[in-house]
Design a protein around this motif. Structure first.
Motif, short mmCIF file in Angstrom:
data_model
loop_
_atom_site.label_atom_id
_atom_site.label_comp_id
_atom_site.label_asym_id
_atom_site.label_seq_id
_atom_site.Cartn_x
_atom_site.Cartn_y
_atom_site.Cartn_z
N VAL A 30 -11.01 33.18 16.55
CA VAL A 30 -9.78 32.55 16.09
C VAL A 30 -8.57 33.43 16.44
CG1 VAL A 30 -8.49 31.86 14.02
CG2 VAL A 30 -10.87 31.15 14.31
N ARG A 31 -8.72 34.76 16.26
CA ARG A 31 -7.62 35.68 16.62
C ARG A 31 -7.28 35.56 18.10
NH1 ARG A 31 -10.07 39.34 13.05
NH2 ARG A 31 -11.31 40.21 14.74
N GLU A 32 -8.31 35.49 18.92
CA GLU A 32 -8.08 35.38 20.36
C GLU A 32 -7.36 34.08 20.70
OE1 GLU A 32 -10.77 35.05 24.40
OE2 GLU A 32 -11.51 36.29 22.76
N GLN A 33 -7.80 32.98 20.08
CA GLN A 33 -7.15 31.69 20.33
C GLN A 33 -5.70 31.72 19.86
OE1 GLN A 33 -9.74 29.02 18.24
NE2 GLN A 33 -11.14 28.77 19.97
N ALA A 34 -5.44 32.35 18.72
CA ALA A 34 -4.07 32.45 18.19
C ALA A 34 -3.19 33.28 19.13
CB ALA A 34 -4.09 33.06 16.79
N ALA A 35 -3.74 34.35 19.68
CA ALA A 35 -2.96 35.18 20.60
C ALA A 35 -2.60 34.40 21.86
CB ALA A 35 -3.75 36.44 20.96
N VAL A 36 -3.54 33.62 22.36
CA VAL A 36 -3.28 32.81 23.55
C VAL A 36 -2.19 31.78 23.25
CG1 VAL A 36 -4.27 31.06 25.09
CG2 VAL A 36 -5.54 33.15 24.59
N LYS A 37 -2.30 31.12 22.09
CA LYS A 37 -1.32 30.11 21.71
C LYS A 37 0.06 30.74 21.51
CE LYS A 37 -0.30 25.90 20.62
NZ LYS A 37 -0.27 24.86 21.64
N ALA A 38 0.10 31.92 20.89
CA ALA A 38 1.37 32.61 20.67
C ALA A 38 2.04 32.96 22.00
CB ALA A 38 1.16 33.87 19.83
N ALA A 39 1.24 33.38 22.97
CA ALA A 39 1.79 33.70 24.29
C ALA A 39 2.36 32.45 24.94
CB ALA A 39 0.71 34.32 25.17
N GLU A 40 1.66 31.32 24.80
CA GLU A 40 2.16 30.06 25.35
C GLU A 40 3.48 29.66 24.69
OE1 GLU A 40 -0.90 27.15 24.79
OE2 GLU A 40 -2.25 28.07 26.25
N VAL A 41 3.54 29.78 23.38
CA VAL A 41 4.76 29.41 22.65
C VAL A 41 5.92 30.32 23.04
CG1 VAL A 41 5.79 29.33 20.34
CG2 VAL A 41 3.55 28.32 20.74
N ARG A 42 5.64 31.63 23.17
CA ARG A 42 6.69 32.57 23.60
C ARG A 42 7.24 32.19 24.97
NH1 ARG A 42 3.85 36.73 21.10
NH2 ARG A 42 2.56 36.98 22.93
N GLU A 43 6.33 31.85 25.86
CA GLU A 43 6.74 31.48 27.21
C GLU A 43 7.59 30.21 27.19
OE1 GLU A 43 4.62 30.13 31.37
OE2 GLU A 43 3.60 31.57 30.10
#
Length: 130
Positions: free
Chosen positions: A52-65
């Motif tokens: 879940v942490r890994e998925q959240a990090a990926v999603k956060a990077a997408e949102v930042r971009e």
């Protein structure tokens, strides 16, 4: 629980019997390990949390971009609107705006003082209304 079918023929030699015992031990060991892994709730929960942490990090990077892209678009639109407004202003107003912009850029303390003075005037006006 079902058991694997036993060999129909009995072991004919002690060596065959030893091999059969070793094979059975290995299978039993694998079964015990699989059952232990299923029963280790803490380890499974930790694995799920890491996932879940890994998925959240990926999603956060997408949102930042996406936010960076939107911010760039908004900056471009704001600049375009500012230029359009500036082009429509009469020449004396443009000159005064440019002069004010230069003054605040050259002396930011002047801007802070002006904002403070306006804030003080508004605050005093609100107090008198009461």
């Amino acid at each position: 629980m079902t058991q694997p079918p036993h060999e129909d023929k009995p072991a004919s030699s002690p060596e065959e019997l030893r091999e059969h015992v070793e094979r059975t031990r290995a299978e039993l060991g694998e079964t015990v390990e699989a059952l232990a892994a299923k029963g280790d709730v803490k380890a499974r929960a930790q694995e799920k949390a890491a996932q879940v942490r890994e998925q959240a990090a990926v999603k956060a990077a997408e949102v930042r971009e996406q936010a960076a892209v939107k911010a760039g678009e908004l900056r471009t639109k704001a600049t375009d609107v500012a230029h359009q407004v500036q082009d429509k202003l009469p020449e004396p107003v443009r000159e005064k705006a440019a002069q004010g912009s230069r003054m605040t850029r050259d002396n930011p303390a002047l801007l802070v003082a002006a904002v403070g003075a306006v804030t003080l005037v508004v605050w005093l006006a609100c107090r008198r209304k009461r």
